[in-house]
Write an enzyme that holds these catalytic residues in place. Sequence first.
Site, PDB file in Angstrom:
ATOM      1  N   CYS A  86      38.704  35.952  36.098  1.00  0.00           N
ATOM      2  CA  CYS A  86      39.179  35.872  37.482  1.00  0.00           C
ATOM      3  C   CYS A  86      38.060  36.277  38.437  1.00  0.00           C
ATOM      4  O   CYS A  86      37.074  35.576  38.540  1.00  0.00           O
ATOM      5  CB  CYS A  86      40.437  36.726  37.644  1.00  0.00           C
ATOM      6  SG  CYS A  86      41.402  36.263  39.093  1.00  0.00           S
ATOM      7  N   HIS A 195      44.053  35.266  32.813  1.00  0.00           N
ATOM      8  CA  HIS A 195      43.855  36.668  32.413  1.00  0.00           C
ATOM      9  C   HIS A 195      44.279  36.916  30.968  1.00  0.00           C
ATOM     10  O   HIS A 195      45.430  37.288  30.732  1.00  0.00           O
ATOM     11  CB  HIS A 195      44.694  37.578  33.321  1.00  0.00           C
ATOM     12  CG  HIS A 195      44.181  37.692  34.711  1.00  0.00           C
ATOM     13  ND1 HIS A 195      43.300  38.671  35.103  1.00  0.00           N
ATOM     14  CD2 HIS A 195      44.416  36.937  35.816  1.00  0.00           C
ATOM     15  CE1 HIS A 195      43.025  38.523  36.398  1.00  0.00           C
ATOM     16  NE2 HIS A 195      43.689  37.486  36.848  1.00  0.00           N
ATOM     17  N   GLU A 197      43.649  39.457  29.205  1.00  0.00           N
ATOM     18  CA  GLU A 197      44.002  40.872  29.039  1.00  0.00           C
ATOM     19  C   GLU A 197      45.453  41.149  29.436  1.00  0.00           C
ATOM     20  O   GLU A 197      45.987  42.201  29.120  1.00  0.00           O
ATOM     21  CB  GLU A 197      43.018  41.750  29.827  1.00  0.00           C
ATOM     22  CG  GLU A 197      43.274  41.870  31.322  1.00  0.00           C
ATOM     23  CD  GLU A 197      42.812  40.667  32.133  1.00  0.00           C
ATOM     24  OE1 GLU A 197      42.397  39.656  31.533  1.00  0.00           O
ATOM     25  OE2 GLU A 197      42.892  40.735  33.383  1.00  0.00           O
TER      26      GLU A 197
END
Lengths: 239, 80
Positions: A86, A195, A197
Amino acid sequence: MKFAVLVFPGSNCDLDMYHAVEDTVQQPVDYVWHTATDLSAYDAILVPGGFSYGDYLRCGAIAQFAPVMEEVRKAAEAGKFVLGVCNGFQILTEAGLLPGALIRNNSLKFRCHPVDLVVENNKTAFTNDYAPGETVRIPIAHGEGNYYVDEQTLLTLKANNQIVFRYAGENPNGSTDNIAGVSNERGNVVGMMPHPERAVKELLGSKDGARMFTSVLNAFLSRVNSGAVHGAQAQSERV
Amino acid sequence: MKAKVYVTIKENVLDPQGNAVQGALHSLGFGEVSKVRIGKFMEVELATSDRAQAEQQLKSMCEKLLANTVVEDYRFELEG
């Protein structure tokens, strides 16, 4: 294997990234402040999402000149593993470590929802645990994720197999050729708008992102085993 | 010495903000608007009176930071 999670003023996905490393590969991980001038202790550098320096001027424009970025550049050149997610992706493109640029979503809306991605290249350090062409579900959260490259660069990206992820369904931001993530030529530096994560456990809605972390551990271990990295043996003993 | 720096989105790059503003102008009755492009305007003051040096510095500032030349063009004017 030792991970660094960079922290800029305005980073806000640094904690998620840190815990994703702990939860997926159980390897040592440190937060590293943007003023750091030595990353030699780390094997992988993760550049998290957020709004570094308030996104002033352009996303990633100011962050590219943070002292730590010179070290990131050195690490990338040395073949260490670098992942930008990002805002981290935006920083890596601004720094010239990855081709292209990220501009305003064509919808002008901040898009925050899960998307399906096609794994276009599973040969990079961060995607070797995926099957080629596999569809994975990972969330996006951005207002400026519209990846732009000119036609010539797009041809180069295709020829070098540098397109890592494409959006499988609707393109959420108008990116060129539905691109969601790219790598450098060597495949040790990867940037992506989604994302991973935030997708490391079923409880979060998906655990498809977890294999980004297991992939880079695979890449590191295969390097250590082949003795390709100077001093890697000593490092592996610390793992 | 004062400089005016203009950063604009390259012709071949989509400008979604410009398109939205164009649509808004149309709905206000300005149907003759055929295109809107949104850019940035910056005023930079330099502590120098050497015009050539200032131009060189500004070019370098634009290339390094003020514009992302992958998607943006820049130009500047020096006053005084």
